[in-house]
Design a protein around this motif. Structure first.
Motif, PDB file in Angstrom:
ATOM      1  N   LEU A  25       0.835  -1.199   0.000  1.00  0.00           N
ATOM      2  CA  LEU A  25       0.000   0.000   0.000  1.00  0.00           C
ATOM      3  C   LEU A  25       0.871   1.251   0.000  1.00  0.00           C
ATOM      4  N   ALA A  26       1.923   1.248   0.801  1.00  0.00           N
ATOM      5  CA  ALA A  26       2.834   2.400   0.858  1.00  0.00           C
ATOM      6  C   ALA A  26       3.561   2.597  -0.465  1.00  0.00           C
ATOM      7  N   PHE A  27       3.911   1.492  -1.113  1.00  0.00           N
ATOM      8  CA  PHE A  27       4.601   1.587  -2.408  1.00  0.00           C
ATOM      9  C   PHE A  27       3.709   2.251  -3.448  1.00  0.00           C
ATOM     10  N   VAL A  28       2.454   1.847  -3.528  1.00  0.00           N
ATOM     11  CA  VAL A  28       1.553   2.435  -4.519  1.00  0.00           C
ATOM     12  C   VAL A  28       1.298   3.899  -4.199  1.00  0.00           C
ATOM     13  N   ARG A  29       1.133   4.233  -2.929  1.00  0.00           N
ATOM     14  CA  ARG A  29       0.948   5.634  -2.551  1.00  0.00           C
ATOM     15  C   ARG A  29       2.167   6.469  -2.967  1.00  0.00           C
ATOM     16  N   GLN A  30       3.342   5.960  -2.645  1.00  0.00           N
ATOM     17  CA  GLN A  30       4.563   6.721  -2.909  1.00  0.00           C
ATOM     18  C   GLN A  30       4.803   6.914  -4.397  1.00  0.00           C
ATOM     19  N   HIS A  31       4.450   5.904  -5.201  1.00  0.00           N
ATOM     20  CA  HIS A  31       4.760   5.948  -6.626  1.00  0.00           C
ATOM     21  C   HIS A  31       3.528   6.164  -7.495  1.00  0.00           C
ATOM     22  N   PHE A  32       2.418   6.597  -6.888  1.00  0.00           N
ATOM     23  CA  PHE A  32       1.205   6.731  -7.683  1.00  0.00           C
ATOM     24  C   PHE A  32       1.366   7.745  -8.812  1.00  0.00           C
ATOM     25  N   SER A  33       2.110   8.808  -8.578  1.00  0.00           N
ATOM     26  CA  SER A  33       2.333   9.803  -9.636  1.00  0.00           C
ATOM     27  C   SER A  33       2.961   9.158 -10.863  1.00  0.00           C
ATOM     28  N   PHE A  34       3.914   8.255 -10.643  1.00  0.00           N
ATOM     29  CA  PHE A  34       4.568   7.598 -11.776  1.00  0.00           C
ATOM     30  C   PHE A  34       3.602   6.657 -12.487  1.00  0.00           C
ATOM     31  N   PHE A  35       2.778   5.919 -11.718  1.00  0.00           N
ATOM     32  CA  PHE A  35       1.775   5.059 -12.346  1.00  0.00           C
ATOM     33  C   PHE A  35       0.822   5.897 -13.206  1.00  0.00           C
ATOM     34  N   LEU A  36       0.405   7.047 -12.688  1.00  0.00           N
ATOM     35  CA  LEU A  36      -0.533   7.900 -13.417  1.00  0.00           C
ATOM     36  C   LEU A  36       0.129   8.497 -14.658  1.00  0.00           C
ATOM     37  N   GLN A  37       1.406   8.848 -14.553  1.00  0.00           N
ATOM     38  CA  GLN A  37       2.133   9.354 -15.713  1.00  0.00           C
ATOM     39  C   GLN A  37       2.200   8.305 -16.820  1.00  0.00           C
ATOM     40  N   VAL A  38       2.433   7.059 -16.432  1.00  0.00           N
ATOM     41  CA  VAL A  38       2.490   5.977 -17.417  1.00  0.00           C
ATOM     42  C   VAL A  38       1.139   5.827 -18.108  1.00  0.00           C
ATOM     43  N   ALA A  39       0.050   5.911 -17.333  1.00  0.00           N
ATOM     44  CA  ALA A  39      -1.292   5.788 -17.902  1.00  0.00           C
ATOM     45  C   ALA A  39      -1.590   6.934 -18.866  1.00  0.00           C
ATOM     46  N   CYS A  40      -0.930   8.061 -18.668  1.00  0.00           N
ATOM     47  CA  CYS A  40      -1.115   9.223 -19.541  1.00  0.00           C
ATOM     48  C   CYS A  40      -0.081   9.268 -20.662  1.00  0.00           C
ATOM     49  N   SER A  41       0.683   8.194 -20.821  1.00  0.00           N
ATOM     50  CA  SER A  41       1.736   8.126 -21.850  1.00  0.00           C
ATOM     51  C   SER A  41       2.756   9.245 -21.686  1.00  0.00           C
ATOM     52  N   SER A  42       3.031   9.600 -20.447  1.00  0.00           N
ATOM     53  CA  SER A  42       4.007  10.647 -20.151  1.00  0.00           C
ATOM     54  C   SER A  42       4.901  10.189 -19.004  1.00  0.00           C
ATOM     55  N   PRO A  43       5.749   9.170 -19.233  1.00  0.00           N
ATOM     56  CA  PRO A  43       6.524   8.592 -18.128  1.00  0.00           C
ATOM     57  C   PRO A  43       7.550   9.532 -17.513  1.00  0.00           C
ATOM     58  N   ALA A  44       7.976  10.569 -18.250  1.00  0.00           N
ATOM     59  CA  ALA A  44       9.056  11.422 -17.749  1.00  0.00           C
ATOM     60  C   ALA A  44       8.568  12.648 -17.006  1.00  0.00           C
ATOM     61  N   SER A  45       7.303  13.051 -17.186  1.00  0.00           N
ATOM     62  CA  SER A  45       6.834  14.293 -16.560  1.00  0.00           C
ATOM     63  C   SER A  45       5.338  14.200 -16.255  1.00  0.00           C
ATOM     64  N   GLU A  46       4.880  15.031 -15.330  1.00  0.00           N
ATOM     65  CA  GLU A  46       3.473  15.046 -14.967  1.00  0.00           C
ATOM     66  C   GLU A  46       2.671  15.838 -15.995  1.00  0.00           C
ATOM     67  N   PRO A  47       1.624  15.258 -16.554  1.00  0.00           N
ATOM     68  CA  PRO A  47       0.767  16.032 -17.459  1.00  0.00           C
ATOM     69  C   PRO A  47      -0.102  17.001 -16.673  1.00  0.00           C
ATOM     70  N   ALA A  48      -0.652  17.970 -17.369  1.00  0.00           N
ATOM     71  CA  ALA A  48      -1.488  18.962 -16.687  1.00  0.00           C
ATOM     72  C   ALA A  48      -2.805  18.356 -16.228  1.00  0.00           C
ATOM     73  N   SER A  49      -3.363  17.444 -17.039  1.00  0.00           N
ATOM     74  CA  SER A  49      -4.661  16.866 -16.700  1.00  0.00           C
ATOM     75  C   SER A  49      -4.688  15.393 -17.090  1.00  0.00           C
ATOM     76  N   VAL A  50      -5.695  14.702 -16.547  1.00  0.00           N
ATOM     77  CA  VAL A  50      -5.862  13.273 -16.794  1.00  0.00           C
ATOM     78  C   VAL A  50      -7.296  13.036 -17.252  1.00  0.00           C
ATOM     79  N   SER A  51      -7.470  12.288 -18.331  1.00  0.00           N
ATOM     80  CA  SER A  51      -8.811  11.976 -18.808  1.00  0.00           C
ATOM     81  C   SER A  51      -9.349  10.750 -18.075  1.00  0.00           C
ATOM     82  N   SER A  52     -10.668  10.573 -18.122  1.00  0.00           N
ATOM     83  CA  SER A  52     -11.261   9.396 -17.479  1.00  0.00           C
ATOM     84  C   SER A  52     -10.772   8.114 -18.131  1.00  0.00           C
TER      85      SER A  52
END
Length: 570
Positions: free
Chosen positions: A202-229
């Motif tokens: 649980l702590a691992f997913v919390r700590q790295h959730f930003s990276f998981f979300l970046q991967v889902a947005c096809s932006s592994p190197a940086s945070e996108p401004a927004s995320v679609s459903s």
């Protein structure tokens, strides 16, 4: 309530009165209906999707790998052939061909089994690949090492050798295969479903959730401004959502109220929402200590999970015998015989020693991890052994089994379970023993540490006697025996002979020869007319049988079965 009987492990069958989420360090739902949505981790994506290869993955390495993968591709979907080519030549760090094939097989099966999809085995979304590559960063072995380093505990080292017909072709030729040298190894413990393990994931997913979300947005190197459903729904491979643990939502985005009124959401806002909703689903992934043995049933509406843990010197049967299982976990058992006669979607066996485990059917993934001297009999869509030593696997599978990590001394053989209800279990799992897959088990994808060429050498059908090929060999056909699941119904036992085993020709011939020998002996015994000679022969047979029971430790199993038969309602 739970209690500790003198003769066995603790069995917990009732809900605990305290807040299990709070025990795991997770936020608990407030009283009333303030929290109408929950998010939890799909533990099976980590249990079955993470395995040891030559690369020690970190977040920067995964980011670099995904950036180079995206740069080499014109679209977000990739074929199996392109994946192997790009992963072995263009990506950084590069994978070996065998590792690329192993990752692909696991990722395809895991996506289909976890999400209930029947997608193509030749095409994957690279975002799915990215999410499961991010899961590789979570290493149970490191968590285990950190735990025992803090506790000061040390695990002792445990010290651990013919020509055989090859089952690789049907009809099969013959060729010798050498055995694996036995070497000293350190015992491997499991990061089992205890509070520390659950908290760590649980702590691992919390700590790295930003990276998981970046991967889902096809932006592994940086945070996108927004995320679609749609992008958020991609995370459904590692997360699940519901109004409660028993009411699962079909789409992950339905857990976020803002997505009901708009199609996108600011990255940081979505991250804050997820951080509030994310909990550990202890109903599905029961937290148990390593000293316990638990078969816990769940409330109606929740997928059934069975956890067998901490059993020692006993025989365990699934009850009811034909129940459907969503997640089956067998952890930290020693010197046990375990029968699972129903069908499961996922089967995870970890940290077991000197056990025999029979599982009728697994529709998704069966993973054996950190085990030693275990014998597993299973029909599974996909089978994987990671860091297992001196163990045997009698397997029927649709895709080539995967051997990874520090696996050594592995014996492979065809599935050999005889059980009157096996056909029903296979049918309910969407499987049947088809001759098309009769020898798939004999072509493992072998990406074990220190033996990168063993798979390619073995595929030629030639058997290599060199001592470097120590990962696996085949059970000799002369030593191949069927395993019969004990049943109370005498008629069912007689029907068992009608349930055919699907065997390579060399094993089928050996089994028929042994049956002919038994029939010849029975005829010879029937010809004894002298009562005194007949009595002496019976005494000799019974004496040898008792010696065999004692030498193999089967006498305790026989006593367990007799006791369970007396307790079973008629």
């Amino acid at each position: 309530p739970a209690f500790q009987p003198a003769c066995g492990p603790l069995v917990c069958l009732c809900p605990l009165p305290w807040d299990r989420g709070a025990l795991l360090g997770a936020p608990s739902a407030p009283e009333g209906c303030a929290m109408s949505r929950l998010l939890w981790i799909r533990s099976e994506s980590f249990d079955h999707g993470v395995f040891n290869t030559s690369v020690r993955w970190t977040v920067p390495k995964v980011q670099e790998f995904l950036e180079s993968l995206q740069a080499a591709l014109p679209s977000t979907f990739i074929s199996r052939e392109t994946w192997v080519e790009v992963a072995t030549q263009s990506c950084k760090p590069t994978l070996t061909e065998i590792e690329a094939v192993a990752y692909w097989q696991i990722f395809v099966v895991l996506q289909n089994a976890a999400l209930g999809q029947k997608g193509s085995a030749d095409r994957l979304d690279i975002r799915v690949i990215g999410l499961l590559m991010m899961c590789q960063v979570f290493c149970p072995h490191r968590v285990r090492t950190d735990q025992y380093a803090m506790s000061g505990e040390m695990w002792p080292g445990l010290e651990r050798a013919s020509a055989v017909s090859s089952p690789r072709a049907s009809p099969r030729g013959t060729s010798p295969r050498g055995t694996s040298p036995r070497v000293g190894v350190s015992a491997q413990s499991s990061i089992q479903r205890g509070r520390d393990a659950s908290t760590a994931m649980l702590a691992f997913v919390r700590q790295h959730f930003s990276f998981f979300l970046q991967v889902a947005c096809s932006s592994p190197a940086s945070e996108p401004a927004s995320v679609s459903s749609e992008e958020f729904d991609v995370l459904g491979l590692i997360l699940c959502a519901g109004t409660s643990f028993s009411q699962v939502l079909p789409r992950l985005s339905e857990s976020v109220p803002d997505f009901a009124s708009r199609t996108t959401m600011p990255f940081k806002d979505l991250k804050r929402v997820v951080d509030k909703l994310l909990v550990w689903n202890d109903d599905m992934y029961t937290s148990v200590e390593h000293t316990l043995g638990v078969q816990a049933t769940v409330e109606p509406g929740i997928p059934k999970a069975i956890n067998v843990s901490g059993m020692s010197k006993t025989t365990w049967f699934q009850r009811p015998a034909n129940g459907d299982i969503d997640v089956l976990n067998i952890t930290c058992c020693s010197d046990c015989t375990i029968y699972v006669t129903g069908q499961a979607r996922f089967c995870f066996i970890s940290g077991c020693h000197d056990c025999t485990i029979i599982v009728s059917a697994v529709s998704g993934l069966c993973t054996i991890q950190n085990c030693e001297k275990v014998t597993v009999h299973v029909a599974a869509h996909c089978f994987k052994m990671d860091t297992c030593i001196d163990s045997s696997a009698y397997v029927f599978c649709h895709v080539a089994p995967i051997l990874s990590g520090d696996s050594r001394g592995i014996k492979l053989a065809p599935f050999n379970v005889i059980y009157s209800q096996l056909e029903n279990a296979l049918k309910n799992a969407g499987m049947q023993l088809e001759t098309e897959f009769v020898d798939v088990w004999a072509h493992p994808v072998c990406c074990t540490l220190g033996a990168p060429d063993e798979t390619l050498g073995g595929r030629s059908g030639c058997l290599d006697d060199s001592p470097q090929n120590s990962t696996y060999h085949f059970v000799h056909p002369d030593n191949f025996q069927p395993v019969v699941v004990p049943e109370h119904d005498g008629q069912a036992m007689r029907r068992e002979a009608q349930v055919p085993l699907v065997l390579p020709q060399v094993y089928d011939d050996a089994l028929k020869t042994r049956e002919e020998e038994i029939q010849a002996f029975q005829r010879l015994f029937a010809e004894l007319t002298d009562e005194s000679k007949r009595k002496k022969a019976q005494q000799a047979i019974q004496g040898h049988f008792r010696e065999w029971l004692q030498a193999t430790g089967k006498s305790r199993q026989l006593a367990d079965l007799a006791r369970q038969a007396q307790q079973e309602p008629r």
